[in-house]
Design an enzyme around this catalytic site. Structure first.
Site, PDB file in Angstrom:
ATOM      1  CG  ASP A  24      -1.924   1.050   1.318  1.00 48.58           C
ATOM      2  OD1 ASP A  24      -2.475   1.399   0.263  1.00 48.58           O
ATOM      3  OD2 ASP A  24      -2.197   1.537   2.439  1.00 48.58           O
ATOM      4  CG  HIS A  25      -0.442   4.902   0.270  1.00 49.39           C
ATOM      5  ND1 HIS A  25      -0.870   5.859  -0.622  1.00 49.39           N
ATOM      6  CD2 HIS A  25      -1.534   4.564   1.006  1.00 49.39           C
ATOM      7  CE1 HIS A  25      -2.159   6.106  -0.412  1.00 49.39           C
ATOM      8  NE2 HIS A  25      -2.589   5.324   0.558  1.00 49.39           N
ATOM      9  CG  HIS A  48      -4.836   8.310   3.998  1.00 46.44           C
ATOM     10  ND1 HIS A  48      -3.964   8.829   3.078  1.00 46.44           N
ATOM     11  CD2 HIS A  48      -5.273   7.132   3.493  1.00 46.44           C
ATOM     12  CE1 HIS A  48      -3.876   7.984   2.046  1.00 46.44           C
ATOM     13  NE2 HIS A  48      -4.664   6.955   2.279  1.00 46.44           N
ATOM     14  N   GLY A  49      -7.206   8.803   7.825  1.00 45.76           N
ATOM     15  CA  GLY A  49      -7.516   9.186   9.199  1.00 45.76           C
ATOM     16  C   GLY A  49      -8.988   9.509   9.342  1.00 45.76           C
ATOM     17  N   GLY A  62      -8.891   5.834   2.428  1.00 47.79           N
ATOM     18  CA  GLY A  62      -9.385   6.693   3.508  1.00 47.79           C
ATOM     19  C   GLY A  62     -10.770   6.362   4.017  1.00 47.79           C
ATOM     20  CB  ALA A 106      -5.280   2.306   7.775  1.00 50.07           C
ATOM     21  CB  THR A 107      -7.629   5.495  10.937  1.00 46.30           C
ATOM     22  OG1 THR A 107      -6.670   6.083  10.053  1.00 46.30           O
ATOM     23  CG2 THR A 107      -7.660   6.273  12.234  1.00 46.30           C
TER      24      THR A 107
END
Ligand code: 13P
Ligand code: ZN
Ligand code: NA
Length: 283
Positions: A81-82, A179-180, A208, A231-232
């Site tokens: 990822d990224h 993101h977040g 995101g 993710a977060t």
């Protein structure tokens, strides 16, 4: 069962659901994602950023991937990822990773095309699928920081050119996600997504997704999103469970016990996101 990402995303695209991609950081998180996905018979992607690869170590990562292949019988795809360094991507492709994101979205269009095309050319003989991004997300993803003012949404016509010139398998779109978590109410440009879907026929990727309401994500899935990155919210669940346990048991010192609540909290998030994606019983 480990399948190439292309295959699992094309299945999602043809049937109108999305594959959830969870960013993991350690063994507990990876096993929780895989066990929950297995229980719900969902295909799933395990995503690792460059800093996670450094944290886990390349050999351990590949070992975890091989062990997963033996331990679960749902479609599983390990995905970079990224990733920004082409050399790191090539190394991990040689080591057996089946799916990669080359993130050159901070360069201008021509440079983005050139770098992504180089990765596609390299990956093709290995049967490795490539994701790339056009436009920029706001927010923070591990080492990446993008000033919110620099956020540029994906242009549908440019997306069409980008896909045909690079030969990528999936396209990450910038339509207002970050993101977040979100400061205010998240607003997505659904019309833009619909326009991108009309121009581009490969699976689209939503970055995101933490902090987005389920129904909003589902509206994006109706318009071509086939992979949803989380993710977060998983990190928050881990630390919530861990904090709770340590608060109740201040003398705890055995990770086999103090991680238990973290696993329980993560399981809830993984199950919820799988249901949100409509991927239950697709694996
Ligand atoms: P969130 O942290 O908002 O879930 O974003 C995840 C992501 O896009 C990983 O690439
Ligand atoms: Zn992302
Ligand atoms: Na988010």
């Amino acid at each position: 069962m480990i399948t190439s990402r292309s295959a699992i995303l094309l299945d999602a695209q043809s049937k109108g659901y999305a594959v959830p991609a969870f960013n993991i950081h350690n063994l507990e998180t990876m096993k929780t994602v895989l066990e929950t996905a297995q229980e719900l018979r969902s295909p799933v992607m395990i995503a690792v950023t460059p800093s996670t690869v450094r944290y886990i170590g390349q050999d351990f990562l590949i070992g975890m991937m091989e062990a997963s292949k033996k331990s679960y019988d749902i479609p599983i795809c390990f995905h970079l990822d990224h990733h920004e360094k082409v050399e790191d991507i090539k190394t991990l492709i040689q080591m057996g990773i089946s799916s990669v994101m080359i993130d050159a979205s901070h360069y201008d269009f021509e440079e983005n095309v050139r770098i992504v095309h180089e990765v596609v050319e390299y990956a093709a003989p290995f049967g490795v699928a490539v994701e790339a991004e056009l436009g920029r997300l706001s927010g923070i993803e591990d080492d990446l920081e993008v000033d919110e003012r620099d956020q540029i949404y994906t242009n549908p016509m440019q997306a069409q050119e980008f896909v045909s010139r690079t030969g990528i398998d999936s396209l990450a779109v910038a339509i207002g996600t970050a993101h977040g978590l979100y400061k205010g109410e998240p607003k997505l440009d659904i019309d833009r997504l619909a326009a991108i879907q009309r121009e581009v026929n490969i699976p689209l990727v939503l970055h995101g997704a933490s902090g987005l309401p389920d129904d909003l994500v589902q509206r994006t899935i109706e318009r071509g999103i086939c992979k949803v990155n989380i993710a977060t919210e998983l990190k928050m669940a881990f630390v919530k469970g861990l904090r709770g346990y340590l608060h109740e048991h201040p003398d705890a010192n055995d990770p086999r016990y103090y991680f238990q609540e973290a696993v329980i909290e993560m399981k809830k998030v993984v199950a919820d996101k799988i249901k949100m994606c409509g991927s239950v019983n697709r694996g």
